[in-house]
Design a protein around this motif. Structure first.
Motif, PDB file in Angstrom:
ATOM      1  N   PRO A  25       0.573   3.984  -7.865  1.00 56.03           N
ATOM      2  CA  PRO A  25      -0.510   3.256  -8.534  1.00 56.03           C
ATOM      3  C   PRO A  25       0.016   2.335  -9.635  1.00 56.03           C
ATOM      4  O   PRO A  25       1.029   2.613 -10.264  1.00 56.03           O
ATOM      5  N   HIS A  26      -0.695   1.235  -9.849  1.00 54.49           N
ATOM      6  CA  HIS A  26      -0.309   0.276 -10.879  1.00 54.49           C
ATOM      7  C   HIS A  26      -1.322   0.206 -12.013  1.00 54.49           C
ATOM      8  O   HIS A  26      -0.970  -0.127 -13.131  1.00 54.49           O
TER       9      HIS A  26
ATOM     10  N   GLY B  57      -6.450   0.903  -1.698  1.00 56.03           N
ATOM     11  CA  GLY B  57      -5.145   1.304  -1.187  1.00 56.03           C
ATOM     12  C   GLY B  57      -4.561   0.349  -0.170  1.00 56.03           C
ATOM     13  O   GLY B  57      -3.817   0.761   0.723  1.00 56.03           O
TER      14      GLY B  57
ATOM     15  N   HIS C 253      -1.568  -5.603  -2.853  1.00 53.08           N
ATOM     16  CA  HIS C 253      -1.951  -6.842  -3.532  1.00 53.08           C
ATOM     17  C   HIS C 253      -0.916  -7.918  -3.228  1.00 53.08           C
ATOM     18  O   HIS C 253       0.287  -7.694  -3.375  1.00 53.08           O
TER      19      HIS C 253
ATOM     20  N   GLU D 217      -5.924  -1.879  -5.260  1.00 51.93           N
ATOM     21  CA  GLU D 217      -5.500  -0.501  -5.543  1.00 51.93           C
ATOM     22  C   GLU D 217      -6.621   0.484  -5.259  1.00 51.93           C
ATOM     23  O   GLU D 217      -6.390   1.576  -4.749  1.00 51.93           O
TER      24      GLU D 217
ATOM     25  N   ASP E 173       0.813  -1.214   0.000  1.00 53.92           N
ATOM     26  CA  ASP E 173       0.000   0.000   0.000  1.00 53.92           C
ATOM     27  C   ASP E 173       0.846   1.263   0.000  1.00 53.92           C
ATOM     28  O   ASP E 173       0.319   2.366  -0.036  1.00 53.92           O
TER      29      ASP E 173
END
Length: 942
Positions: free
Chosen positions: A37-38, A253, A256, A250, A33
């Motif tokens: 961002p992905h 937040g 993963h 995501e 977290d």
């Protein structure tokens, strides 16, 4: 030599197969977290790519998530680098524009003479492709700036994940040692305890993965879940859950973690090689999962937000409507409608499969309700405040066919009603006898399908010349009305039954199909038997509600005294006492008996009102006496338990060691004044009757399971003693290495506090008592002011602590150093919690407030971007720039943030507190002079 271009779906699938075999497919890549961002998005409109485009773009190997077309890059003065190749994205067009025409087929034009355009739905959606480039392929774009979330933001993300789990209503059991799974047979999720995960994010990532499987239940998205482990179908379902949990990780937040799902890679590769379209179906299903889960969150937030605004009368009416809808199998959703000043609240209804019912209720602030069909004009005279009338109206509006008695009355009036259409000259429609194979032809000429008569028709007065090939007919419909319970509606519909809106009942048309009578015979009124049962008294009725939620209602429960009570639930561990389980309820026999209950293990709750049973004065007096007696016994037991915990904590404090100052929480918050304690090794408190100490969290977990009646601590935890206004230790807050703060079960937290930079006798000597919300804030204020500071632990306890100390020291001035949660004023209907609680505490005690003031631009919402509102935030109608601005504001809320993150630093804290204390001192010095002057003006002398 010509080559055949490979289809898009095969190209994408082949690339993902290659990535899978290398271990680099998008959903195989872990992230925390704290990273950037992905998910790919278009910075031009700040929208993320969805479905298969998400996976295809992520699989290209770029670290920057921004993607745009060549032209879009040019609009921001950027240029795709020479030689770079684009990546295809796929999108579908479901609507098209065409010129609007009048009844004569002529194009309608606007005031400027231009054709008026209308949207039309395409019979077959069209697919289009576009070529997009990654930001790393483009020159001239600004660098991607993503600030990692601070500790507060990380915990807010965790809190959001927890709320989503609760909002879903899924049954979650923490009964596993080392595995997690969803049972479709029991419709329940099974997980290890939270403490077994080394990070909170990993727990929630696992829970939400299983929640993804939960959406596949037949009552929800209805995917095929009944497949054995190791089968290809089983792996396909895992693929859907893994993709959705990646996207959800995501969105929330929380990161993963794919480490638990590597066993399916071989099956995924096989499935995609055999059927390249499988990845497209999996991506589409993953988006459906995401939409459903986030829909639960949004729906709950809308209802909770609106509920906070309701006054008592409106709350009672809302409870009546909500409970009635739930009895019928519907979910009621409350939303605010600020544009309607007369009835500013709207209640809509959804079936278990998510379909909206064509019914809507309006709620006035004083509790009056009107229920009717959507779009119906609602007049003031139709509103009612009577709870029974509200309930009956909703029963009739939603599902009158569920009440067999009412349905029988309908059948007695017209059991085999025959409705003949009037002759052609008297009707508003002309009916045509059209063979099925010619339906498209007659439809193209403008005819409409009439569901009631099952015939094609045209309006009266239509020129029938184009329809000459179809003879005019007079349809006759024989309707047999049926008594269909709500839960059997789908079965009846599949058998051929239809819904009659006028009569609000199901029926079959036997003139069209004589076999329908046999198919639907079970629902004919003459074949229905209505059993009458002796009604329960109100207490027994509420007990049934509690038992349905899993409460153990043996013994004295439920106690109907209008106060909160704890109760065991069926999923509580062995050893949890009858009055301290995960269930909470409140029930009352006053007036019209009512109650509320929540199972904190499952998140299920109910708001109950008795179905009209009246208690005689003698019965009511009896129940009130029993309730009073039980309440007294419970209060005595609670007081005894609190004293037991207080004594145990006092013994623990006596053997604790001082913190070294190198503990993570102390260094993260840069504490300088607070003298915190550390929980000692297990042998430091041998043979204690109430306390056990584990050398690590695993040992502590084992101790809790084996000794549910004892207080369990872990060596190395920070310990913050909490005292009352007399200086007696009543409980303590523990702070774990990961920042988790907890209080022991059964202790007295309300009204207790911890003093930083002094003892109780020190605050007795000062003229101004300084109260802060949390420990780190109190430490910062003590460092800056050189005064002892009282920590109330959290915002909810600030008011109680202020009242306790004001009662003990009525001549002292209280300075409440509140948190300033400015971002909540923009994103939450409840507003700025830190300011609100501090202001209430000051108002109740005649005290003063001071809030941190940050450097320009640090806490402010930028003026150059669109303003933020709670509605926008709740509906997720937020751009990346707006979200970044709100996240930036969250970093600046309290005096510890002022010290650590602001340009002002500790010197800023000192200046602001010095000014506040100086002003209070001046007022204290002026007070005796003003009092003396006032006494003289009234003729008094001393």
């Amino acid at each position: 030599m010509s080559t055949t271009k490979r289809p898009f779906h095969e190209t994408v699938a082949a690339n993902l197969v290659e990535r899978l075999e290398q271990g680099t497919a998008p959903w195989q890549q872990p992230w925390t977290d704290k990273q950037q961002p992905h998910l790919p998005y278009n910075p031009n409109n700040n929208r993320r790519y969805k479905g298969i485009n998400t996976l295809n773009l992520m699989a290209q190997g770029y670290s920057d998530p921004r993607w745009m077309t060549y032209k879009q890059a040019a609009t921001v003065d950027a240029q795709v680098q020479k030689g770079e190749k684009g990546t295809l994205v796929q999108f579908w067009k479901f609507n098209d524009e065409k010129n609007k025409t009048d009844e004569n087929g002529k194009v309608v034009k606007d005031a400027q003479g231009k054709p008026v355009k209308i949207k039309v739905k395409l019979e077959r959606p069209k697919v289009f492709y576009a070529s997009v480039f990654n930001a790393e392929q483009i020159q001239g774009l600004p660098a991607l700036v993503v600030e990692p979330p601070n500790e507060e933001q990380q915990w807010q993300n965790i809190e959001r994940a927890e709320k989503l789990l609760v909002a879903s209503g899924a049954k979650i059991n923490h009964d596993q040692a080392d595995r997690a799974f969803y049972s479709v047979a029991k419709d329940s999720i099974h997980l290890p305890e939270k403490e077994q995960f080394d990070e909170a994010g990993k727990y929630y990532a696992t829970a939400l993965h299983e929640l993804g499987h939960w959406t596949g239940h037949p009552s929800r998205l209805n995917r095929d879940l009944a497949n054995p482990f190791g089968s290809e179908a089983y792996a396909k379902e895992e693929l859907r859950a893994e993709i959705s949990s990646m996207i959800l990780g995501e969105e929330l937040g929380i990161g993963h973690d794919p480490s638990q799902h590597t066993a399916y890679v071989k099956s995924w590769v096989t499935a995609l090689k055999n059927d390249p379209l499988e990845i497209f179906r999996a991506a589409a299903d993953a988006e459906k999962i995401l939409t459903m889960l986030l829909g639960f969150e949004l729906q709950q937030e809308h209802t909770m937000t609106a509920e906070l605004e309701l006054d008592d009368d409106a709350q009672l009416s809302w409870s009546t409507v909500q409970d009635t809808a739930k009895e019928l199998g519907f979910m009621a959703v409350l939303t605010s409608n600020k544009d309607d000043l007369v009835s500013p609240y709207i209640i809509n209804y959804h079936s278990p499969d998510g379909m909206p019912a064509p019914i809507q209720s309006r709620l006035k602030p004083d509790g009056q309700v009107h229920t009717g069909l959507e779009g119906e004009t609602i007049e003031d005279k139709d509103f009612t405040l009577n709870a029974e009338q509200q309930r009956d109206t909703l029963l009739v509006a939603l599902t009158p066919y569920q009440n067999l008695k009412q349905i029988e009355e309908i059948h007695q009036q017209a059991p085999h009603q025959v409705t003949q259409a009037p002759q052609r000259d008297d009707v508003e429609k002309i009916y045509l006898d059209v063979p099925y194979k010619e339906k498209d032809q007659v439809k193209a000429l403008g005819a409409k399908w009439d569901k009631q008569t099952s015939h094609w028709c045209v309006p009266k007065g239509t020129d029938l010349t184009p329809f000459n090939q179809w003879p005019v007919t007079t349809p006759t419909t024989t309707k047999h009305y049926l008594a269909v319970p709500y839960e059997e509606r789908n079965e009846a519909k599949a058998a051929g039954a239809k819904w009659d809106k006028q009569q609000s009942a199901w029926y079959i048309n036997t003139s069209k199909d004589d076999t329908l009578l046999d198919k639907c015979r079970q629902w004919l009124p003459e074949n229905q038997q209505v059993e009458t049962t002796q009604p329960l008294d109100a207490r027994e009725e509420f007990a049934d509600k509690l038992a349905f939620l899993g409460f153990d209602v043996s013994g004295e429960h439920p106690i109907m005294d209008g106060k909160k009570h704890r109760c065991r639930v069926d999923t509580d561990k062995v050893g949890v006492s009858h009055n301290s389980g995960a269930g909470m309820y409140v029930g009352s026999l006053d007036g019209h008996p009512w109650g509320y209950a929540i199972n904190n293990k499952t998140g299920e709750e109910t708001k109950w009102k008795a179905k009209g049973y009246n208690l005689s004065p003698a019965e009511k007096a009896k129940y009130q006496a029993i309730a009073a007696q039980k309440q007294q016994e419970l209060q005595e037991a609670k007081t005894k338990e609190q004293s037991k915990v207080a004594n145990a904590i006092t013994r623990l404090v006596a053997v604790c060691t001082q913190a070294t100052g190198n503990e993570k929480y102390i260094t993260d918050k840069q504490l300088t004044t607070a003298k915190l304690l550390c929980v000692p090794p297990p042998n430091s408190l041998p043979n204690d009757p109430d306390i056990l100490i584990g050398e690590n969290w695993k040992a502590s977990k084992a101790l809790r399971e084996a000794n549910p009646d004892k207080l369990i601590f872990t060596t190395g935890e920070l310990l913050v003693p909490a005292m009352d206004e007399k200086g007696n230790i009543r409980t303590a807050q523990t702070i774990q290495a990961n920042g988790t703060k907890m209080f022991p079960r059964g202790g007295q937290k309300t009204g207790t506090f911890h003093i930083v930079g002094g003892e109780l006798e020190d605050i007795a000597r000062v003229s101004t008592l300084i109260i802060a919300e949390g420990l780190a804030t109190a430490d910062t204020i003590a460092e800056a002011s050189k005064h002892p500071v009282i920590s109330a632990f959290d915002a909810g306890n600030v008011i109680e602590v202020a009242k306790e100390l004001h009662d003990k020291f009525p001549d002292k001035t209280l300075l409440i150093c509140g948190d300033d949660d400015a971002h909540l004023s923009l994103t939450e209907f409840k507003g700025n919690v830190g300011r609100n609680k501090a202001a209430q505490a000051a108002e109740l005690t005649g005290g003063k407030t001071v809030f941190p003031i940050f450097a320009p631009g640090e806490q402010n919402y930028p003026s150059h971007i669109p303003p933020m509102t709670p509605e926008k935030w709740r509906n997720n109608e937020v751009t990346d720039e707006e979200r970044s601005a709100i996240n930036g504001m969250k970093r600046f809320t309290d005096f510890n943030d002022l010290k650590l993150k602001s340009k002002f630093g500790i010197e800023g804290v000192k200046r602001q507190l010095s000014a506040a204390l100086h002003k209070i001192k001046e007022q204290q010095q002026e007070a005796p002079v003003q009092a003396k002057t006032q006494q003289k003006s009234h003729g008094f002398t001393r």
